[in-house]
Motif scaffolding. Structure first.
Motif, PDB file in Angstrom:
ATOM      1  N   ARG A 180       0.844  -1.295  -0.035  1.00 24.12           N
ATOM      2  CA  ARG A 180       0.133   0.012   0.039  1.00 24.12           C
ATOM      3  C   ARG A 180       0.712   1.267  -0.018  1.00 24.12           C
ATOM      4  O   ARG A 180       0.615   2.121  -0.747  1.00 24.12           O
ATOM      5  CB  ARG A 180      -0.848   0.023   1.081  1.00 24.12           C
ATOM      6  CG  ARG A 180      -2.028  -1.048   1.167  1.00 24.12           C
ATOM      7  CD  ARG A 180      -2.874  -1.015   2.313  1.00 24.12           C
ATOM      8  NE  ARG A 180      -3.891  -2.047   2.477  1.00 24.12           N
ATOM      9  CZ  ARG A 180      -3.784  -3.449   2.572  1.00 24.12           C
ATOM     10  NH1 ARG A 180      -2.455  -3.929   2.877  1.00 24.12           N
ATOM     11  NH2 ARG A 180      -4.993  -4.275   2.445  1.00 24.12           N
ATOM     12  N   LEU A 230       4.713   0.638  -6.793  1.00 21.50           N
ATOM     13  CA  LEU A 230       3.831   0.753  -7.859  1.00 21.50           C
ATOM     14  C   LEU A 230       4.323  -0.425  -8.987  1.00 21.50           C
ATOM     15  O   LEU A 230       3.290  -0.557  -9.776  1.00 21.50           O
ATOM     16  CB  LEU A 230       3.851   2.100  -8.658  1.00 21.50           C
ATOM     17  CG  LEU A 230       3.027   3.340  -7.921  1.00 21.50           C
ATOM     18  CD1 LEU A 230       3.228   4.702  -8.660  1.00 21.50           C
ATOM     19  CD2 LEU A 230       1.598   2.945  -7.965  1.00 21.50           C
ATOM     20  N   HIS A 260       1.912  -3.199  -8.629  1.00 18.60           N
ATOM     21  CA  HIS A 260       0.757  -3.054  -9.130  1.00 18.60           C
ATOM     22  C   HIS A 260       0.571  -2.965 -10.901  1.00 18.60           C
ATOM     23  O   HIS A 260      -0.391  -2.440 -11.299  1.00 18.60           O
ATOM     24  CB  HIS A 260       0.247  -1.523  -8.859  1.00 18.60           C
ATOM     25  CG  HIS A 260      -0.059  -1.616  -7.209  1.00 18.60           C
ATOM     26  ND1 HIS A 260      -1.126  -1.815  -6.680  1.00 18.60           N
ATOM     27  CD2 HIS A 260       0.899  -1.557  -6.265  1.00 18.60           C
ATOM     28  CE1 HIS A 260      -0.976  -1.971  -5.316  1.00 18.60           C
ATOM     29  NE2 HIS A 260       0.410  -1.857  -5.062  1.00 18.60           N
ATOM     30  N   ARG A 283      -5.801   5.811 -12.129  1.00 13.95           N
ATOM     31  CA  ARG A 283      -6.797   4.943 -11.550  1.00 13.95           C
ATOM     32  C   ARG A 283      -8.038   4.767 -12.615  1.00 13.95           C
ATOM     33  O   ARG A 283      -8.455   3.694 -12.645  1.00 13.95           O
ATOM     34  CB  ARG A 283      -7.714   5.776 -10.324  1.00 13.95           C
ATOM     35  CG  ARG A 283      -8.699   4.947  -9.621  1.00 13.95           C
ATOM     36  CD  ARG A 283      -9.329   5.422  -8.474  1.00 13.95           C
ATOM     37  NE  ARG A 283      -8.439   5.324  -7.341  1.00 13.95           N
ATOM     38  CZ  ARG A 283      -7.682   6.210  -6.442  1.00 13.95           C
ATOM     39  NH1 ARG A 283      -8.111   7.403  -6.772  1.00 13.95           N
ATOM     40  NH2 ARG A 283      -7.254   5.943  -5.310  1.00 13.95           N
ATOM     41  N   MET A 321      -6.592   2.111 -14.995  1.00 13.65           N
ATOM     42  CA  MET A 321      -6.750   0.574 -14.217  1.00 13.65           C
ATOM     43  C   MET A 321      -7.968   0.154 -14.060  1.00 13.65           C
ATOM     44  O   MET A 321      -8.296  -1.104 -14.423  1.00 13.65           O
ATOM     45  CB  MET A 321      -6.228   0.894 -12.864  1.00 13.65           C
ATOM     46  CG  MET A 321      -4.668   1.222 -12.779  1.00 13.65           C
ATOM     47  SD  MET A 321      -3.536  -0.101 -13.166  1.00 13.65           S
ATOM     48  CE  MET A 321      -1.923   0.488 -12.676  1.00 13.65           C
ATOM     49  N   ASP A 376      -6.243  -7.567 -15.634  1.00 12.49           N
ATOM     50  CA  ASP A 376      -5.717  -6.649 -14.444  1.00 12.49           C
ATOM     51  C   ASP A 376      -4.142  -6.280 -14.822  1.00 12.49           C
ATOM     52  O   ASP A 376      -3.588  -6.807 -15.771  1.00 12.49           O
ATOM     53  CB  ASP A 376      -5.843  -7.446 -13.232  1.00 12.49           C
ATOM     54  CG  ASP A 376      -5.429  -8.811 -13.049  1.00 12.49           C
ATOM     55  OD1 ASP A 376      -4.136  -8.688 -13.084  1.00 12.49           O
ATOM     56  OD2 ASP A 376      -5.924  -9.707 -12.542  1.00 12.49           O
ATOM     57  N   ILE A 402      -2.095  -6.347 -11.865  1.00  9.14           N
ATOM     58  CA  ILE A 402      -1.303  -6.789 -10.627  1.00  9.14           C
ATOM     59  C   ILE A 402      -0.086  -8.089 -10.994  1.00  9.14           C
ATOM     60  O   ILE A 402      -0.293  -8.834 -11.571  1.00  9.14           O
ATOM     61  CB  ILE A 402      -2.229  -7.387  -9.384  1.00  9.14           C
ATOM     62  CG1 ILE A 402      -1.265  -7.860  -8.209  1.00  9.14           C
ATOM     63  CG2 ILE A 402      -3.019  -8.652 -10.112  1.00  9.14           C
ATOM     64  CD1 ILE A 402      -2.397  -7.918  -7.044  1.00  9.14           C
ATOM     65  N   TYR A 430      -4.427  -3.759  -4.129  1.00  9.16           N
ATOM     66  CA  TYR A 430      -4.700  -3.574  -5.755  1.00  9.16           C
ATOM     67  C   TYR A 430      -6.118  -3.057  -5.798  1.00  9.16           C
ATOM     68  O   TYR A 430      -6.259  -2.305  -6.315  1.00  9.16           O
ATOM     69  CB  TYR A 430      -4.284  -4.786  -6.521  1.00  9.16           C
ATOM     70  CG  TYR A 430      -4.651  -4.483  -8.088  1.00  9.16           C
ATOM     71  CD1 TYR A 430      -3.339  -3.896  -8.681  1.00  9.16           C
ATOM     72  CD2 TYR A 430      -5.682  -4.811  -8.426  1.00  9.16           C
ATOM     73  CE1 TYR A 430      -3.769  -3.711  -9.902  1.00  9.16           C
ATOM     74  CE2 TYR A 430      -5.725  -4.679  -9.835  1.00  9.16           C
ATOM     75  CZ  TYR A 430      -4.702  -4.082 -10.682  1.00  9.16           C
ATOM     76  OH  TYR A 430      -5.238  -3.810 -11.950  1.00  9.16           O
ATOM     77  N   TRP A 451      -7.054   0.657  -6.731  1.00  6.52           N
ATOM     78  CA  TRP A 451      -7.519   0.972  -7.995  1.00  6.52           C
ATOM     79  C   TRP A 451      -8.785   0.816  -8.444  1.00  6.52           C
ATOM     80  O   TRP A 451      -9.363   1.596  -9.320  1.00  6.52           O
ATOM     81  CB  TRP A 451      -6.743   0.191  -8.921  1.00  6.52           C
ATOM     82  CG  TRP A 451      -5.298   0.275  -8.799  1.00  6.52           C
ATOM     83  CD1 TRP A 451      -4.382  -0.539  -8.240  1.00  6.52           C
ATOM     84  CD2 TRP A 451      -4.553   1.543  -8.893  1.00  6.52           C
ATOM     85  NE1 TRP A 451      -2.953  -0.182  -8.411  1.00  6.52           N
ATOM     86  CE2 TRP A 451      -3.022   1.260  -8.252  1.00  6.52           C
ATOM     87  CE3 TRP A 451      -4.701   2.732  -9.418  1.00  6.52           C
ATOM     88  CZ2 TRP A 451      -1.785   1.949  -8.788  1.00  6.52           C
ATOM     89  CZ3 TRP A 451      -3.574   3.520  -9.467  1.00  6.52           C
ATOM     90  CH2 TRP A 451      -2.450   3.302  -9.148  1.00  6.52           C
TER      91      TRP A 451
END
Length: 502
Positions: free
Chosen positions: A265, A288, A291, A366, A369, A378, A380, A423, A427
């Motif tokens: 996070r 990041l 992510h 955001r 994503m 996704d 991730i 994640y 997002w």
């Protein structure tokens, strides 16, 4: 080696849709045409060289003006000790970290230190520098990282005399990254190339090039500790009491950053909500990657924006997790639409079977994503110190076997995904789904496979179907090679190859 990059633009006329887009080749072509123009001008009965002369005089004038401003700054700053220039080129931050360590130690010794990326420094200014330390990591097939490539191009073409300059170079690489013996030349190639070129230009080598190896017990730290000791011994400068103390606060390692990030996070939510700037800090930038996104900047605009006192033209690359590289037509169209709405209207297909979007601004991260998620994809674990996108053979002559290997790639990818809910919180949901590992709530986050520090580096898996090796399976950390029946119609099992840097 490096492949020339071509770009497909369906919006252009038929003859112009497929064009060369290689910066290296384009620059070579421009240089060639410039030489041809000069020769053509000289060949005229009345040569017109005013434009060429003005260009050369303009460059000399700019260089002298920069030098004059530097001299004034030095005078205004007082006698700040012997000068030390520290340059770095880094994709993942490690080379920058080593450079800043050298800078901190230099300030502790009373030196007048400047520390910056290689591309921020004008190669023509090198002869005016007394002591230069360079730290550079290794990208791709022994290439210079993105924030040092312009410097390296200029250095290769430079006609400068470094007889008054002493230098030291440290490199970061992985001696086992390339499995083939003939590829060993790529190990720390940027550092060795820069070291050789500085010497060819007349520079005095303070110490032999330092080589940080990810395979050492402490990774690149082992080689850096030896390099740093040799560097300061060669300079013979002791620590000055009270000098640079404020710079010597203990740094944070990448492992510590992951552990204290509360399962990836960090402060990412706050950073992307901050509209006052277009970037995130170093530590959130590293998180990041897990992510599926990297922060970048437009190198073509860098010098212009710096001259105006503006921040770099930051944007973000987003990479999709796409096991086996399989996407539906609807997903292709969704990515194409996102590239137009939020990116720079380009969509790249990588050699590791996935999509990449470029030029996404922080304020649009955001929504981009979420758009990817609405397309049932996704990002991730597309980057970061975890298992990356699992690739699988895509030979059309073995199409009857592909559904099975793609399913295996999907199962492996899903099994090795990080368990953190960060994640989806950051997002997709705008709210915390799980808390820290310390809380006693049943929704506390945890990582049963990776642990709070995740992996020490990235991990890659490939699946190949003989007789073709279109995925280059031996180059991966883990490779599955299908065992086929006599008719090559069915997969009986898999042989497993283990290699890579883990």
């Amino acid at each position: 080696g490096a492949w020339p990059l071509y770009r497909w633009d369906p919006t252009k006329a038929d003859s112009a849709r497929f064009q060369l887009d290689s910066e290296r080749l384009r620059r070579s072509l421009e240089d060639f045409l410039q030489r041809e123009n000069v020769l053509a001008a000289i060949g005229h009965s009345e040569p017109k060289l005013s434009g060429i002369r003005a260009s050369v005089e303009g460059k000399i004038g700019e260089r002298l003006a920069r030098k004059a401003r530097g001299d004034v700054d030095t005078l205004l700053g007082g006698l700040g000790g012997p000068p030390l220039l520290v340059l770095f080129a880094s994709d993942n931050g490690n080379a920058e970290e080593t450079a800043r360590r050298v800078a901190r130690q230099g300030r502790r010794r009373g030196l007048d230190v400047r520390c910056m990326s290689m591309d921020e420094f004008d190669v023509e200014e090198l002869p005016f520098e007394k002591t230069v330390v360079v730290s550079v990591s290794t990208a791709g097939q022994g290439e210079i990282p993105s924030n040092g490539r312009e410097f390296w191009k200029a250095l290769q073409a430079a006609s400068i005399n470094l007889n008054a300059t002493q230098f030291a170079v440290f490199g970061l690489g992985d001696s086992h990254y390339w499995p083939r013996a003939e590829d060993a030349i790529f190990y720390n190639k940027p550092a060795r190339d820069i070291d050789r070129k500085l010497s060819e230009l007349g520079g005095a080598r303070l110490v032999d090039v330092g080589l940080g190896d990810d395979q050492d017990a402490d990774g690149w730290e082992t080689g850096f500790a030896d390099f740093e000791q040799r560097l300061w011994a060669a300079l013979n400068i002791d620590v000055v009491a009270g000098a640079g103390v404020e710079e010597e606060a203990p740094g944070r390692t990448d492992e510590e950053n992951k552990v204290i990030s509360n399962f990836l996070r960090g402060s990412i939510s706050q950073a992307i909500a901050d509209t006052s700037c277009g970037y995130v800090d170093e530590w959130d930038g590293k998180l990041l990657k897990f992510h599926g996104t990297y922060m970048q900047d437009d190198r073509d605009l860098r010098a212009e924006r710096m001259s105006r006192g503006e921040e770099k033209a930051f944007s973000f690359m987003i990479r999709v997790r796409l096991p086996g590289g399989v996407a539906t037509p609807a997903q292709w169209l969704a990515m194409d639409k996102l590239a137009d709405e939020y990116g720079n209207q380009t969509m790249k297909i990588t050699t590791r079977q996935t999509f990449q979007l470029h030029g996404v601004l922080k304020r649009d991260l955001r929504e981009t994503m979420r758009g990817i998620n609405r397309g049932l994809m996704d990002t991730i674990a597309a980057c970061g110190d975890v298992n990356r996108n699992v690739v699988a053979s895509a030979n059309p002559l073995q199409a009857h076997l592909q559904p099975e290997v793609v399913q295996l790639a999907t199962d492996i990818s899903r099994h090795l995904l990080p368990s953190t809910s960060a994640y989806h919180e950051i997002w997709l949901d705008d709210k915390m789904v799980a808390g820290s590992a310390e809380q006693t709530s049943p929704v506390a986050d945890y990582e049963p496979l990776y642990g709070p520090a995740y992996l020490p580096r990235k991990y890659k898996i490939a699946i190949a179907i003989p007789p073709e090796n279109d995925v280059d399976v031996v180059a991966y950390d883990l490779g599955f090679i299908a065992i086929l029946d006599a008719e090559q119609q069915n997969i009986l099992g898999y042989n497993v190859m283990i290699g890579g840097g883990m």
